[in-house]
Structure formats: C-alpha cells, structure tokens
Scaffold this active site. Structure first.
Site, mmCIF file in Angstrom:
data_model
loop_
_atom_site.group_PDB
_atom_site.id
_atom_site.type_symbol
_atom_site.label_atom_id
_atom_site.label_comp_id
_atom_site.label_asym_id
_atom_site.label_seq_id
_atom_site.Cartn_x
_atom_site.Cartn_y
_atom_site.Cartn_z
ATOM 1 N N SER A 91 48.951 -10.776 49.700
ATOM 2 C CA SER A 91 48.753 -9.887 50.851
ATOM 3 C C SER A 91 49.771 -8.757 50.921
ATOM 4 O O SER A 91 49.552 -7.768 51.619
ATOM 5 C CB SER A 91 48.801 -10.684 52.151
ATOM 6 N N LYS A 161 54.933 -10.146 56.486
ATOM 7 C CA LYS A 161 54.167 -8.912 56.658
ATOM 8 C C LYS A 161 55.143 -7.773 56.940
ATOM 9 O O LYS A 161 56.339 -7.980 57.137
ATOM 10 C CB LYS A 161 53.178 -9.024 57.823
#
Length: 306
Positions: A91, A161
């Site tokens: 990701s 993230k």
C-alpha cells in the site's frame, strides 16, 4: 691493659648478640613472621582488614548480568525511543516495499508532538480497518524478540500510511483529479507509486476533527486507507492517540536504506493560510450581519414614511 682485658672479655658476648640480631632481622626469622605467627600476609597486602583479597569474577559469571542489562536497555529503547516494524503490504509502494523494515520514532510523541502533514506514521487499527487481515502466528523466540524490540511485531494490528490532513484541515478529491487540501491542489508525483492516480474515486470535502488525522497510502490503487472507512466512527480519520510514531528510516534490507522526509509540497504556506482564513471569514460575516440588518431596517422605515 684494663681496657684491653675488658675488650677481650666483651668480644664473645657482643658477637653472640649480633648473631641473635641477624637471626631475627635479616636471617632466619623476619619481623612479620614474628608478629603474625609465621607466613601470614601483611596488612598492606589485605587492605588492612586481615582478610585475603577478593577474586575477580570470571567472564562467564558476569555474562548473565550483562545479558540482563542489555535486554532491559532494549526494552526501554523499544518503549520510549524507537521500534522496528515490518511492512506487510504494497500500500505504500514505492516509498516502502513489502518486507521492508522501518524504524519508528516513539520519543517525540512523549513530549507532546503530534502528527504533521506529509509524515509516514504507524498507528493502531482504529477498529474495523483490519478485520479481514490474517495475523501470522509467531513462535516463542519471535514473540520474545518482538517484545523487547529486536524484531518487528507480527501479532499487533498496526498500519502505516502517509498523513495528508490534520485536525482543522479540509480535504477533498474528484475522480481522476488531484487531492485538494485547504483549497490547494497537491502535486504528489514525488512519492506516489508510478502510474498511480491521486484519486480514482471522489470524496469530500471532509473537515478533519481536531485531534485526528486523514491518512492515505502512496499506492492509491492498492491502499485501504481513510477513503474506504468513512462509514466507521471518526469518518475515516484516525485519532492522534492511536499513532505509535513516525517512520523515519528504512533500516532493512541494506540495499533499501533511506530516510523518510516530509515532501516539500506540505511546506507550502498557503496550506496554513487557508486554515487560518476560515475563522477570520466567519468572524467577518458575524461582524457584518448587524450592519446589514440596521441598513435594511432603515430602508424599510424610509419606505413606510414615504
């Protein structure tokens, strides 16, 4: 003659006395042997206590103590300074690849530091983000090394993230366009995965609550980030209290070693001006409203009098 006779009489006795003195001081028996009853060590050899000096511990006896100290230090470093984390997915490509090990700064949050725009952060699952993710089962050794911080944790459900917006920011995006932060379109080409579209789906505008952050992966087509959890409590945002720390360096593999700085686009002063302008605009409207009402009332009075 008397003198000579006296000398002759004293000669043998004097020699006998000298012989006894030699036996005591420099011959067969020394002063120490007399005072200590044989070959016992002197006080200056035992520190004045009369006991034999202590023997130095062997290395093997001290080794357990050294290992214990090292483990305690490792645990303290993991708890308060830095901790290693393993990247489990794609990701965050190409900034972080699957299998990379990153070091996370856990010290600054202890001094009240909060996540900032552009930082790559590790945070605990806010709830519902990793329900379908399978957690590997580490062995006893892996659990122990993870506990003291010498190995990334495999059991904890943590995510990594990039922070796009913080409390007070407004973020939005239209399908196929750029992310818009406080009215400023972000040029994210420096860290997005090559070929990745900043927004494949529209969202927002979303006002991020104070004390929370909006996070997105660098590989936008392969990241279940804030965009996909807006139906959960918090509207897709993450509480600052859940942030473990900021990832500062890729430590492993060696060929991937790199720091993780904040991209320059987040240093744009316009981002902060937009946030500051919102309260000022609201205050201006509030201040102008009484004046508008007064003028309206005055116009109505003139119309009635006419």
């Amino acid at each position: 003659m008397a003198v000579g006779a006296r000398s002759g009489h004293d000669g043998p006795e004097k020699r006998a006395d000298e012989a006894r003195a030699d036996d005591v001081t420099g011959g067969n028996v020394t002063d120490d042997e007399v005072s200590h009853g044989g070959g016992a060590p002197r006080d200056d050899e035992t520190g004045g206590s009369g006991r034999a000096p202590k023997k130095q511990r062997s290395f093997w006896k001290e080794l357990p103590l050294l290992v214990g100290i090292a483990l305690v230090l490792a645990l303290l470093i993991k708890t308060f300074l830095v901790q290693a984390f393993s990247i489990p997915s794609e990701s965050m490509m190409n900034t972080l690849k699957k299998g990379d090990r990153v070091l996370v700064d856990k010290l600054t949050p202890w001094f009240g530091s909060e996540p900032e725009r552009g930082e790559v952060v590790v945070f605990h699952d806010p709830g519902g983000w990793l329900e379908t993710a399978e957690t590997p089962k580490p062995n006893v050794v892996q659990k122990f090394l993870s506990f003291i911080g010498l190995m990334p944790s495999a059991e904890e459900k943590d995510l990594i993230k990039r922070v796009i917006a913080v409390g007070g920011d407004t973020v939005s995006c239209k399908e196929g366009g750029k992310v818009v932060l406080n009215g400023v379109a972000l040029d994210e080409t420096s860290y997005l995965y090559p070929g990745s579209v900043p927004c494949q789906d529209s969202f927002g505008p979303i006002k991020v609550p104070e004390g929370r952050i909006w996070v997105m992966g660098d590989n936008r087509q392969n990241s279940l980030d804030s965009r996909f959890h807006q139906e959960l409590p918090g509207g897709g945002t993450v509480a600052n209290d859940l942030v473990v720390g900021r990832a500062v360096v890729v430590a492993w593999p060696v060929t991937r070693w790199a720091t993780l700085p904040v991209p320059g686009i987040f240093d744009n002063p316009a981002l902060n001006k937009a946030v500051a302008a919102a309260p000022l605009g609201a205050a201006s409207v509030a201040g102008a409203l009484p004046l508008v009402l007064w003028r309206r009332k005055k116009q109505l009075a003139r119309h009635t009098a006419g």
